[in-house]
Design an enzyme around this catalytic site. Structure first.
Site, PDB file in Angstrom:
ATOM      1  N   PHE A   1      50.605  49.158  82.905  1.00 56.89           N
ATOM      2  CA  PHE A   1      50.695  50.278  81.964  1.00 56.89           C
ATOM      3  C   PHE A   1      51.887  50.060  81.057  1.00 56.89           C
ATOM      4  O   PHE A   1      52.787  49.302  81.388  1.00 56.89           O
ATOM      5  CB  PHE A   1      50.867  51.603  82.733  1.00 56.89           C
ATOM      6  CG  PHE A   1      49.700  51.928  83.626  1.00 56.89           C
ATOM      7  CD1 PHE A   1      48.557  52.538  83.114  1.00 56.89           C
ATOM      8  CD2 PHE A   1      49.743  51.622  84.980  1.00 56.89           C
ATOM      9  CE1 PHE A   1      47.481  52.829  83.939  1.00 56.89           C
ATOM     10  CE2 PHE A   1      48.670  51.914  85.808  1.00 56.89           C
ATOM     11  CZ  PHE A   1      47.533  52.518  85.289  1.00 56.89           C
TER      12      PHE A   1
ATOM     13  N   THR B   1      54.136  57.945  98.526  1.00 60.89           N
ATOM     14  CA  THR B   1      53.096  57.115  99.146  1.00 60.89           C
ATOM     15  C   THR B   1      53.598  56.591 100.480  1.00 60.89           C
ATOM     16  O   THR B   1      54.667  55.968 100.543  1.00 60.89           O
ATOM     17  CB  THR B   1      52.721  55.919  98.251  1.00 60.89           C
ATOM     18  OG1 THR B   1      53.877  55.116  98.040  1.00 60.89           O
ATOM     19  CG2 THR B   1      52.105  56.361  96.935  1.00 60.89           C
TER      20      THR B   1
ATOM     21  N   LYS C   1      58.354  59.595  95.293  1.00 63.96           N
ATOM     22  CA  LYS C   1      58.456  60.989  95.675  1.00 63.96           C
ATOM     23  C   LYS C   1      58.978  61.824  94.502  1.00 63.96           C
ATOM     24  O   LYS C   1      58.486  62.917  94.249  1.00 63.96           O
ATOM     25  CB  LYS C   1      59.444  61.073  96.842  1.00 63.96           C
ATOM     26  CG  LYS C   1      59.005  62.034  97.911  1.00 63.96           C
ATOM     27  CD  LYS C   1      60.055  62.127  98.985  1.00 63.96           C
ATOM     28  CE  LYS C   1      59.918  61.047 100.016  1.00 63.96           C
ATOM     29  NZ  LYS C   1      60.990  61.082 101.012  1.00 63.96           N
TER      30      LYS C   1
ATOM     31  N   GLU D   1      49.484  51.492 100.090  1.00 60.33           N
ATOM     32  CA  GLU D   1      50.210  52.769 100.054  1.00 60.33           C
ATOM     33  C   GLU D   1      49.256  53.932  99.887  1.00 60.33           C
ATOM     34  O   GLU D   1      48.349  53.890  99.071  1.00 60.33           O
ATOM     35  CB  GLU D   1      51.298  52.804  98.983  1.00 60.33           C
ATOM     36  CG  GLU D   1      51.262  51.802  97.894  1.00 60.33           C
ATOM     37  CD  GLU D   1      52.341  52.027  96.833  1.00 60.33           C
ATOM     38  OE1 GLU D   1      52.918  53.109  96.726  1.00 60.33           O
ATOM     39  OE2 GLU D   1      52.569  51.072  96.080  1.00 60.33           O
TER      40      GLU D   1
ATOM     41  N   GLY E   1      58.954  51.850 102.006  1.00 54.92           N
ATOM     42  CA  GLY E   1      58.353  51.105 100.897  1.00 54.92           C
ATOM     43  C   GLY E   1      59.428  50.521  99.997  1.00 54.92           C
ATOM     44  O   GLY E   1      60.499  50.142 100.471  1.00 54.92           O
TER      45      GLY E   1
HETATM   46  P1  ADP Z   1      58.819  54.601 100.109  1.00 55.74           P
HETATM   47  O1  ADP Z   1      59.178  53.723  98.941  1.00 55.74           O
HETATM   48  O2  ADP Z   1      59.738  54.411 101.282  1.00 55.74           O
HETATM   49  O3  ADP Z   1      57.380  54.475 100.516  1.00 55.74           O
HETATM   50  P2  ADP Z   1      58.127  57.124  98.815  1.00 55.74           P
HETATM   51  O4  ADP Z   1      58.947  57.761  97.712  1.00 55.74           O
HETATM   52  O5  ADP Z   1      56.818  56.496  98.451  1.00 55.74           O
HETATM   53  O6  ADP Z   1      59.059  56.103  99.580  1.00 55.74           O
HETATM   54  O7  ADP Z   1      57.905  58.262  99.897  1.00 55.74           O
HETATM   55  C1  ADP Z   1      57.081  57.996 100.993  1.00 55.74           C
HETATM   56  C2  ADP Z   1      57.354  58.866 102.190  1.00 55.74           C
HETATM   57  O8  ADP Z   1      57.242  60.259 101.854  1.00 55.74           O
HETATM   58  C3  ADP Z   1      56.289  58.640 103.251  1.00 55.74           C
HETATM   59  O9  ADP Z   1      56.597  57.522 104.072  1.00 55.74           O
HETATM   60  C4  ADP Z   1      56.299  59.939 104.021  1.00 55.74           C
HETATM   61  O10 ADP Z   1      57.253  59.889 105.065  1.00 55.74           O
HETATM   62  C5  ADP Z   1      56.735  60.974 102.965  1.00 55.74           C
HETATM   63  N1  ADP Z   1      55.660  61.858 102.450  1.00 55.74           N
HETATM   64  C6  ADP Z   1      55.823  63.209 102.264  1.00 55.74           C
HETATM   65  N2  ADP Z   1      54.702  63.755 101.769  1.00 55.74           N
HETATM   66  C7  ADP Z   1      53.783  62.743 101.627  1.00 55.74           C
HETATM   67  C8  ADP Z   1      52.418  62.710 101.171  1.00 55.74           C
HETATM   68  N3  ADP Z   1      51.787  63.828 100.754  1.00 55.74           N
HETATM   69  N4  ADP Z   1      51.773  61.519 101.163  1.00 55.74           N
HETATM   70  C9  ADP Z   1      52.429  60.401 101.572  1.00 55.74           C
HETATM   71  N5  ADP Z   1      53.698  60.370 102.019  1.00 55.74           N
HETATM   72  C10 ADP Z   1      54.398  61.529 102.051  1.00 55.74           C
HETATM   73  N1  RBF Z   2      50.650  50.664  90.571  1.00 50.34           N
HETATM   74  C1  RBF Z   2      50.327  49.850  89.550  1.00 50.34           C
HETATM   75  O1  RBF Z   2      51.131  49.022  89.143  1.00 50.34           O
HETATM   76  N2  RBF Z   2      49.098  49.912  88.931  1.00 50.34           N
HETATM   77  C2  RBF Z   2      48.160  50.809  89.313  1.00 50.34           C
HETATM   78  O2  RBF Z   2      47.056  50.833  88.729  1.00 50.34           O
HETATM   79  C3  RBF Z   2      48.457  51.706  90.391  1.00 50.34           C
HETATM   80  N3  RBF Z   2      47.569  52.638  90.810  1.00 50.34           N
HETATM   81  C4  RBF Z   2      47.889  53.475  91.835  1.00 50.34           C
HETATM   82  C5  RBF Z   2      46.965  54.438  92.235  1.00 50.34           C
HETATM   83  C6  RBF Z   2      47.258  55.317  93.283  1.00 50.34           C
HETATM   84  C7  RBF Z   2      46.236  56.328  93.689  1.00 50.34           C
HETATM   85  C8  RBF Z   2      48.521  55.227  93.929  1.00 50.34           C
HETATM   86  C9  RBF Z   2      48.870  56.162  95.044  1.00 50.34           C
HETATM   87  C10 RBF Z   2      49.457  54.281  93.525  1.00 50.34           C
HETATM   88  C11 RBF Z   2      49.149  53.396  92.486  1.00 50.34           C
HETATM   89  N4  RBF Z   2      50.054  52.420  92.067  1.00 50.34           N
HETATM   90  C12 RBF Z   2      49.735  51.595  91.021  1.00 50.34           C
HETATM   91  C13 RBF Z   2      51.309  52.219  92.796  1.00 50.34           C
HETATM   92  C14 RBF Z   2      52.480  52.923  92.153  1.00 50.34           C
HETATM   93  O3  RBF Z   2      52.995  52.104  91.144  1.00 50.34           O
HETATM   94  C15 RBF Z   2      53.537  53.156  93.211  1.00 50.34           C
HETATM   95  O4  RBF Z   2      53.080  54.097  94.160  1.00 50.34           O
HETATM   96  C16 RBF Z   2      54.834  53.562  92.595  1.00 50.34           C
HETATM   97  O5  RBF Z   2      55.825  53.510  93.573  1.00 50.34           O
HETATM   98  C17 RBF Z   2      54.798  54.917  91.929  1.00 50.34           C
HETATM   99  O6  RBF Z   2      56.080  55.255  91.519  1.00 50.34           O
HETATM  100 MG    MG Z   3      55.715  54.534  99.176  1.00 51.57          MG
END
Ligand code: ADP
Ligand code: RBF
Ligand code: MG
Length: 152
Positions: free
Chosen positions: A114, A32, A26, A84, A20
């Protein structure tokens, strides 16, 4: 049930987990798994940007509850549309490159902007509480046993 009609649900999706934006979701306690572009491009038109919930499976894992954000993350002003998924399970390891299957069964809200990261996190945590409760009702619960998750 109205949600189903208005938002084109339930939606069955399957794709690869990709990197991502590397923003440290994380570190905020909300990793996500980002789905590949092929799935995003196939979303039905009714699935407007916003926050959804449903069920998810990583490769042949059990089926877990999930919350999902679709869109451009107004708080971060992304240039690319993303899909995500935060799975409500603690995983021991990352699973980039794995196959992620989802059945999206409900819509919670629009994507919002926000004034602080804390507000974003608090709102996501309340989305998680909503999803946990709604996914326990019998209609939503029934999708966790869908044969879609049994086909590998
Ligand atoms: P990115 O910006 O690469 O998506 P994140 O900080 O969002 O990085 O971390 C996402 C990664 O964390 C996922 O691709 C997956 O490999 C791992 N992961 C570990 N636990 C979870 C979870 N409970 N839900 C989603 N992804 C998870
Ligand atoms: N990002 C936004 O900018 N606005 C949102 O309302 C928003 N809602 C989210 C709700 C959920 C359940 C999840 C998993 C993500 C959401 N995000 C939203 C994305 C979020 O900004 C992103 O996962 C960041 O990387 C968190 O650090
Ligand atoms: Mg992610």
């Amino acid at each position: 049930m109205n949600n189903f009609i208005a938002f084109g649900l339930p939606f069955y999706g399957c794709g690869t987990v990709v990197k991502g934006f590397g923003r440290g979701s994380k570190d905020l306690g909300i990793p996500t798994a980002n789905l590949c572009k092929e799935v995003i491009d196939q979303l039905p038109e009714q699935m407007i940007p916003g926050v959804y919930f449903g069920w998810a499976q990583v490769d042949k894992s059990p089926v877990y509850k999930m919350v999902m954000s679709i869109g451009w993350n107004p708080f971060f002003k992304n240039k690319e549309k993303s899909m995500e998924i935060h799975i409500l399970n603690k995983f021991e390891e990352d699973f980039y490159g794995s196959k992620l299957k989802v059945i999206v069964t409900g819509y919670i809200r629009q994507e919002l902007d926000f004034s602080s990261v804390d507000e974003l996190i608090q709102t996501i945590n309340s989305d998680i509480d909503i999803a946990k409760t709604k996914l326990d009702d019998s209609t939503n619960q029934s999708y966790s046993n869908d044969k879609f998750f049994g086909l590998h």
